[in-house]
Design an enzyme around this catalytic site. Structure first.
Site, short mmCIF file in Angstrom:
data_model
loop_
_atom_site.label_atom_id
_atom_site.label_comp_id
_atom_site.label_asym_id
_atom_site.label_seq_id
_atom_site.Cartn_x
_atom_site.Cartn_y
_atom_site.Cartn_z
N PHE A 117 0.81 -1.22 0.00
CA PHE A 117 0.00 0.00 0.00
C PHE A 117 0.84 1.27 0.00
O PHE A 117 0.36 2.33 0.36
CB PHE A 117 -0.93 0.01 1.22
CG PHE A 117 -1.79 -1.22 1.32
CD1 PHE A 117 -2.86 -1.40 0.45
CD2 PHE A 117 -1.51 -2.22 2.24
CE1 PHE A 117 -3.66 -2.54 0.52
CE2 PHE A 117 -2.29 -3.37 2.32
CZ PHE A 117 -3.37 -3.52 1.45
N LEU A 118 2.12 1.14 -0.38
CA LEU A 118 2.99 2.33 -0.25
C LEU A 118 2.59 3.43 -1.23
O LEU A 118 2.07 3.18 -2.31
CB LEU A 118 4.46 1.96 -0.42
CG LEU A 118 5.01 1.51 -1.76
CD1 LEU A 118 5.28 2.65 -2.71
CD2 LEU A 118 6.31 0.76 -1.52
N GLU A 142 4.01 6.72 -3.37
CA GLU A 142 5.24 7.33 -3.86
C GLU A 142 5.48 8.60 -3.05
O GLU A 142 4.54 9.29 -2.65
CB GLU A 142 5.14 7.63 -5.35
CG GLU A 142 5.07 6.35 -6.15
CD GLU A 142 5.17 6.57 -7.66
OE1 GLU A 142 5.56 7.66 -8.08
OE2 GLU A 142 4.85 5.62 -8.39
N CYS A 152 -0.75 4.10 -10.65
CA CYS A 152 -1.58 3.16 -9.88
C CYS A 152 -3.08 3.41 -9.99
O CYS A 152 -3.79 2.62 -10.59
CB CYS A 152 -1.16 3.18 -8.41
SG CYS A 152 0.57 2.75 -8.20
N LYS A 191 -4.96 3.16 -13.58
CA LYS A 191 -4.96 1.83 -14.22
C LYS A 191 -5.61 0.78 -13.32
O LYS A 191 -6.21 -0.17 -13.81
CB LYS A 191 -3.55 1.42 -14.67
CG LYS A 191 -2.53 1.21 -13.57
CD LYS A 191 -2.17 -0.25 -13.34
CE LYS A 191 -1.09 -0.37 -12.30
NZ LYS A 191 -1.10 -1.58 -11.54
C1 UGA Z 1 -1.63 5.22 -4.52
C2 UGA Z 1 -2.26 4.88 -3.16
O1 UGA Z 1 -2.46 6.07 -2.40
C3 UGA Z 1 -1.36 3.93 -2.38
O2 UGA Z 1 -1.98 3.56 -1.14
C4 UGA Z 1 -1.11 2.68 -3.23
O3 UGA Z 1 -0.25 1.75 -2.59
C5 UGA Z 1 -0.48 3.10 -4.56
O4 UGA Z 1 -1.36 4.01 -5.24
C6 UGA Z 1 -0.27 1.86 -5.39
O5 UGA Z 1 -1.26 1.26 -5.81
O6 UGA Z 1 0.87 1.42 -5.52
P1 UGA Z 1 0.28 6.92 -5.30
O7 UGA Z 1 -0.05 6.50 -6.69
O8 UGA Z 1 1.69 7.01 -4.86
O9 UGA Z 1 -0.43 5.93 -4.25
O10 UGA Z 1 -0.36 8.36 -5.13
P2 UGA Z 1 -1.47 9.06 -4.23
O11 UGA Z 1 -0.83 9.77 -3.11
O12 UGA Z 1 -2.55 8.12 -3.92
O13 UGA Z 1 -2.00 10.15 -5.26
C7 UGA Z 1 -2.61 9.75 -6.48
C8 UGA Z 1 -3.10 10.93 -7.25
O14 UGA Z 1 -4.26 11.50 -6.63
C9 UGA Z 1 -2.11 12.08 -7.42
O15 UGA Z 1 -2.14 12.50 -8.75
C10 UGA Z 1 -2.63 13.14 -6.46
O16 UGA Z 1 -2.29 14.42 -6.87
C11 UGA Z 1 -4.13 12.90 -6.55
N1 UGA Z 1 -4.89 13.39 -5.36
C12 UGA Z 1 -4.66 12.84 -4.14
C13 UGA Z 1 -5.86 14.35 -5.51
O17 UGA Z 1 -6.10 14.85 -6.62
N2 UGA Z 1 -6.57 14.77 -4.42
C14 UGA Z 1 -6.35 14.26 -3.19
O18 UGA Z 1 -7.04 14.68 -2.25
C15 UGA Z 1 -5.37 13.28 -3.04
#
Ligand code: UGA
Length: 447
Positions: free
Chosen positions: A161-162, A164, A272, A275
């Site tokens: 669940f990490l 980035e 993540c 997709k």
């Molecule tokens: C996500 C999940 O949060 C992790 O728990 C999971 O392990 C990971 O995918 C995975 O499947 O490996 P990540 O892709 O690193 O992690 O990024 P997030 O922090 O979740 O952000 C994703 C996107 O949502 C970013 O583009 C961010 O800018 C956007 N976001 C996030 C928003 O637009 N609004 C928010 O309130 C939060």
């Protein structure tokens, strides 16, 4: 009994972090990748991507580096990995298939097909990759066919669940550890592997294989839904004259809703969430349960609409057409503290404006090299100040801390027109407006 020896197959984001973290927890670790250049780099203590803190822990453990524990080595050989490990973590990626919603399982399948024929002694193969539910059972059957040690080799599923940007912290102190197992022996071994984080308070949940696979996709589907929900509210706020940032804060005070992941803006991207929701829909279809996830289609389409909306607002801001205008884009990575530009909303918006004839100049603190590789025709500047020089509008599209600290006066001197479009809702509207900028954010009042 001696501590289990660990191999980590696939040394991308997930694998490199997992290998370093396992060494940090005290295990002997062998990382494997089929790309020799990656192995060479990691073996020299260098990380092929930007991830805060990762290089430091890697250097503490990579064998042969001065002062290291020597617990972490790398190889390209499956035979060596099979010989070395008691527990083999599969950490290869499962990207979206070209032109389809489904996940591309070819890297996971190749890892299993390559490793299993060498497994001549008892071992536990542990999948960490995000996969369509049912994959674990299929892979377990395949391992049973291929492994010389037969029943002595088992499969478990342990989703990751990490996030980035927080990869090291999330791996060493996970907010939960989920293991899908089919035997007590497998559970016992995984309890041993995760004894450190569990002692520090991480909950350890034991499930069957399909539930473990589903926990991951369900979590990412929920997070995506939360973001698209607030972005839908942003659309309503814009139509009704409300303020989505205040709305999010107010509903978030309800513990059942929570304040996190309610930041409206240009939506989610990365390797993540987008997709994963598509692969989840595709799998539900295969299972004959597609109706259960039709709402994710809406989640996806709200999300994609955000990018188009940002382009539209830019067009409006510069007087109807971007052709021939100079647009500065602050941000290229899909989120701050990452150099990852996969499915980056920022870069997508920059690209659309470029295709409509704007002269686009991008600046990102860490994502420039990757952005240039996928979008070489955009302009790139070495700093925010250089990027905004002569701009008719400035777009804030990835919420790096550096951008919150920009001085509107200093930037104001450099631009042609003081127009700020905040696609991430993290700048201070009052600050920019006081400095004479027209400040527009998604889902918030225009003044
Ligand atoms: C996500 C999940 O949060 C992790 O728990 C999971 O392990 C990971 O995918 C995975 O499947 O490996 P990540 O892709 O690193 O992690 O990024 P997030 O922090 O979740 O952000 C994703 C996107 O949502 C970013 O583009 C961010 O800018 C956007 N976001 C996030 C928003 O637009 N609004 C928010 O309130 C939060």
């Amino acid at each position: 009994m001696a501590a289990p020896k660990i191999t980590v197959i696939g040394t991308g984001y997930l694998g490199a972090t997992h290998a370093a973290a396992m060494a940090e927890l005290g295990f002997q670790v062998l990382g494997l990748d089929v790309v020799p250049e990656k192995i060479e780099m990691l073996g020299a203590g260098r990380v092929p991507m930007y991830e805060p803190g990762l290089e430091e822990i890697l250097r503490r453990h990579v064998a042969g580096l001065p002062g290291s524990s020597g617990r972490l080595s790398f190889t390209t050989s499956y035979a060596e990995a099979a010989e070395f490990g008691d527990v083999h973590f599969i950490c290869v990626n499962t990207p979206q298939k070209h032109g389809e919603y489904a996940a591309d399982m070819s890297y996971v399948d190749a890892a299993v097909e390559s490793l299993a024929p060498h497994l001549a002694r008892p071992a536990l193969v542990v999948g960490k990759s995000t996969v369509p539910v049912g994959s674990a059972a299929r892979l377990a059957a395949r391992i049973a066919e291929l492994a010389p040690a037969g029943q002595e080799v088992e499969l478990a599923w342990n989703p990751e669940f990490l996030r980035e940007g927080f990869a090291v912290e999330d791996t060493l102190h996970p907010d939960r550890i989920v293991v899908g197992v089919t035997s007590e022996r497998a559970e016992k071994l995984l309890r041993e592997v995760y004894a450190g984080p569990v002692a520090e308070g991480s909950p350890f949940l034991v499930t069957d294989l399909p539930t473990a696979e589903l926990v991951k996709t369900a979590a990412n589907a929920f997070l995506s839904t939360k973001i698209s929900f607030i972005n839908a509210m942003a659309e309503i706020c814009e139509a009704a004259g409300g303020d989505v940032a205040k709305l999010a804060e107010a509903i978030g005070h309800d513990d059942r809703i929570g304040r996190k992941f309610l930041r409206a803006g240009i939506g989610f991207g990365g390797g993540c969430l987008p997709k994963d929701i598509r692969a989840f829909m595709a799998r539900a279809g295969e299972l004959g349960a597609d109706q259960a996830l039709t709402f994710l289609r809406e989640v996806d389409s709200i999300n994609m609409r955000r990018r188009a909306h940002m382009v539209e607002l830019t067009r409006e801001a510069v007087g109807g057409a971007v052709l021939g205008t100079r647009i500065a884009v602050l941000g290229a990575s899909f989120k701050p503290d990452s150099d990852d530009v996969r499915d980056s909303p920022a870069l997508n918006v920059a690209g659309q404006l470029h295709l409509q004839g704007a002269q686009v100049t991008v600046y990102d603190p860490k994502g420039m090299e990757n952005a240039r590789a996928v979008f070489p025709t955009l302009g790139y500047a070495p700093s925010a100040l250089e990027a905004v020089r002569g701009a008719d509008a400035v777009l804030h599209l990835t919420e790096w801390r550096e951008f919150r600290e920009l001085d509107p006066e200093v930037l104001g001197e450099a631009v042609a027109h003081r127009r700020m479009l905040d696609g991430r809702n993290t700048l201070d509207p009052a600050l920019w407006r006081e400095a004479g900028w027209s400040y527009r954010a998604l889902g918030r009042p225009t003044a």
